[in-house]
Design a protein around this motif. Structure first.
Motif, PDB file in Angstrom:
ATOM      1  N   ARG A 276       0.834  -1.215   0.000  1.00  0.00           N
ATOM      2  CA  ARG A 276       0.000   0.000   0.000  1.00  0.00           C
ATOM      3  C   ARG A 276       0.866   1.262   0.000  1.00  0.00           C
ATOM      4  NH1 ARG A 276      -3.989  -2.396  -2.113  1.00  0.00           N
ATOM      5  NH2 ARG A 276      -5.343  -3.631  -0.756  1.00  0.00           N
ATOM      6  N   GLN A 299      -7.374   8.922   9.969  1.00  0.00           N
ATOM      7  CA  GLN A 299      -6.847   7.669   9.436  1.00  0.00           C
ATOM      8  C   GLN A 299      -5.400   7.878   8.991  1.00  0.00           C
ATOM      9  OE1 GLN A 299      -9.996   7.123   6.416  1.00  0.00           O
ATOM     10  NE2 GLN A 299     -10.596   5.266   7.524  1.00  0.00           N
ATOM     11  N   ASP A 303      -5.490   2.150   4.273  1.00  0.00           N
ATOM     12  CA  ASP A 303      -6.445   1.041   4.350  1.00  0.00           C
ATOM     13  C   ASP A 303      -5.801  -0.198   3.744  1.00  0.00           C
ATOM     14  OD1 ASP A 303      -8.632  -0.723   4.064  1.00  0.00           O
ATOM     15  OD2 ASP A 303     -10.013   0.960   3.954  1.00  0.00           O
ATOM     16  N   SER A 311      -9.679   4.235  -1.862  1.00  0.00           N
ATOM     17  CA  SER A 311     -10.010   4.727  -0.527  1.00  0.00           C
ATOM     18  C   SER A 311     -10.269   6.224  -0.556  1.00  0.00           C
ATOM     19  CB  SER A 311      -8.863   4.401   0.433  1.00  0.00           C
ATOM     20  OG  SER A 311      -9.144   4.875   1.731  1.00  0.00           O
ATOM     21  N   ARG A 315     -13.921   8.400   0.114  1.00  0.00           N
ATOM     22  CA  ARG A 315     -14.009   9.483   1.110  1.00  0.00           C
ATOM     23  C   ARG A 315     -14.410  10.809   0.482  1.00  0.00           C
ATOM     24  NH1 ARG A 315      -8.834   7.658   2.647  1.00  0.00           N
ATOM     25  NH2 ARG A 315      -7.960   9.636   1.895  1.00  0.00           N
ATOM     26  N   ARG A 392     -16.897  -0.796  -1.654  1.00  0.00           N
ATOM     27  CA  ARG A 392     -15.825  -1.300  -0.791  1.00  0.00           C
ATOM     28  C   ARG A 392     -15.904  -2.822  -0.650  1.00  0.00           C
ATOM     29  NH1 ARG A 392     -12.351   0.406   3.132  1.00  0.00           N
ATOM     30  NH2 ARG A 392     -11.885  -1.169   4.719  1.00  0.00           N
TER      31      ARG A 392
END
Length: 422
Positions: A276, A299, A303, A311, A315, A392
């Motif tokens: 990631r 955060q 993720d 992600s 958002r 998701r």
């Protein structure tokens, strides 16, 4: 100890350094009849492991003896490992022998710190100098430099190497102070600044009268050895890309080592965290994303279930859907599942015709991920298609059965307290 035994020890000790890829270097060759080898052409192939590490180089340490006591390093001063040391001549001979047998395309050379930073750096530079000036070696050379070494030695390293790098290791000074007390981020940044200046100076020198200098520098950070969040790694990477024009920042997941320090975690972080971070790094370098967009205060870690671009899209639903026939390239690049090359192709194609789903199929666009976030002449996503939770769930990994522990439970001793037992 013979050369083969040394090679087994020092090649294994070098495997933890990920910043060894040779991409982006100027290509050299011996087509003029002078010198040995080249960094491309017949017989030389670039081989990569599944996690992206380049394995077509002779990747070795000059020595795994080290004065430093970095807790995360298997070669640290207090580590109980077999020690070995090459001479500069031995590394030169190994490089030439491996190259002539077509095993490698060049050399990646690092070293533990022995005697002093300057003494070690002199030995590393001597290997590169001998290859270039004595044997006229035209293959790729990547040297790992030491920030504590003198400016003159670092400049010499850049003269003979295609790429040089200094590992920053951890993103925050407070963590370096705890795990690697001999290292300092300020000193490392100063050395990077000097290297960056030399690279820029070389590129600006049109007449090429000055000696060549390395074409780029890179670094590595260890993920999961300390309490740093993903935002700390990305902010440090943004600092290095913006101020020193680094070619790459490599992220290496921490691996537990024998006789490890009690300051280190007992388990390695999930490898997907490293993945990631690479994806987020790519968004910063090629898609125009800022660190504050990829992570948030709420955060600070990425993720692990979905990629950082998706992600961000979930958002920031107000940005979508994006009309492929009207939006700017910068906005199109924000669509999950759409890469830079296809985004540029879309901008080019729409000058001549309106984009439809059939055109995207021809471009092999990942429609499964893209469709909820874009508009074409024959597609308008419905409200049901852009529900964040459904999207998701569609892209997150499936749920897995937890492992059950069938071992006998450990007996808990009884402790007497006022009022009874617990």
């Amino acid at each position: 100890m013979n050369t083969l035994q040394k090679l087994e020890i020092l090649a294994d000790a070098a495997k933890y350094d990920a910043s060894c890829a040779s991409s982006g270097a100027n290509r050299k060759d011996s087509s003029s009849g002078k010198g040995i080898g080249s960094t491309g052409g017949v017989g030389i192939c670039h081989s990569y492991t599944p996690d992206g590490r380049c394995v077509s180089l002779l990747k070795v340490l000059l020595t795994n003896v080290c004065l430093y006591d970095c807790h995360y390093c298997i070669n640290r001063r207090s580590s109980n490992v077999r020690r070995a040391r090459f001479t500069a001549e031995e590394v030169v001979n190994l490089t030439l022998d491996f190259y002539k047998r077509n095993y490698i395309e060049g050399l990646f050379l690092s070293s533990g710190i022995v005697r002093s930073a300057d003494f070690t750096m002199e030995q590393v530079v001597e290997v590169a100098r001998t290859l270039r000036e004595v044997h006229h070696f035209r293959g790729y050379i990547h040297l790992k430099t030491i920030p504590e070494a003198s400016d003159e030695l670092i400049a010499q390293a850049g003269k003979y190497a295609d790429r040089i790098s200094i590992n920053i290791e951890l993103p925050r000074q407070q963590d370096l102070k705890n795990l690697a007390p001999e290292k300092n981020i300020s000193r490392t940044r100063d050395a990077m600044q000097q290297i960056s200046g030399k690279i820029t100076e070389h590129k600006a020198e049109k007449s090429r009268k000055k000696p060549a200098f390395a074409t780029g520098q890179s670094t590595q950070m260890i993920v999961g050895a300390d309490q740093s969040k993903d935002v700390h790694f990305l902010k440090r990477a943004g600092d290095l890309y913006g101020n020193f024009k680094l070619r790459r920042v490599y992220y290496s997941a921490f691996s537990p080592i024998p006789d490890s320090s009690e300051r280190l975690p007992l388990k390695a972080p999930p490898l997907v965290r490293e993945h990631r971070l690479y994806q987020a790094d790519w968004l910063m370098r090629f898609y125009g994303f800022k660190v504050d967009e990829i992570t948030t205060k709420e955060q600070p870690n990425l993720d692990l279930d979905i990629d950082p671009k998706l992600s961000w899209a979930l958002r920031n639903r107000s940005f979508f859907p994006i009309d492929l026939n009207r939006a700017s390239l910068e906005m199109i690049l924000r669509i999950p599942g759409l890469g830079v090359r296809n985004a540029k192709r879309i901008v080019s194609i729409r000058r001549h015709t309106g984009l439809r789903i059939a055109d995207l199929i021809k471009l092999r666009v990942n429609l499964r991920k893209c469709l909820p976030f874009m508009i074409t002449q024959d597609h308008q996503p419905a409200n049901l298609e852009i529900d964040s939770e459904k999207i998701r769930a569609l892209h997150a990994p499936p749920a897995r059965q937890l492992e059950l522990d069938f071992e006998a439970p450990v007996a808990v001793p009884k402790v007497e307290v006022i009022g009874g037992e617990f």
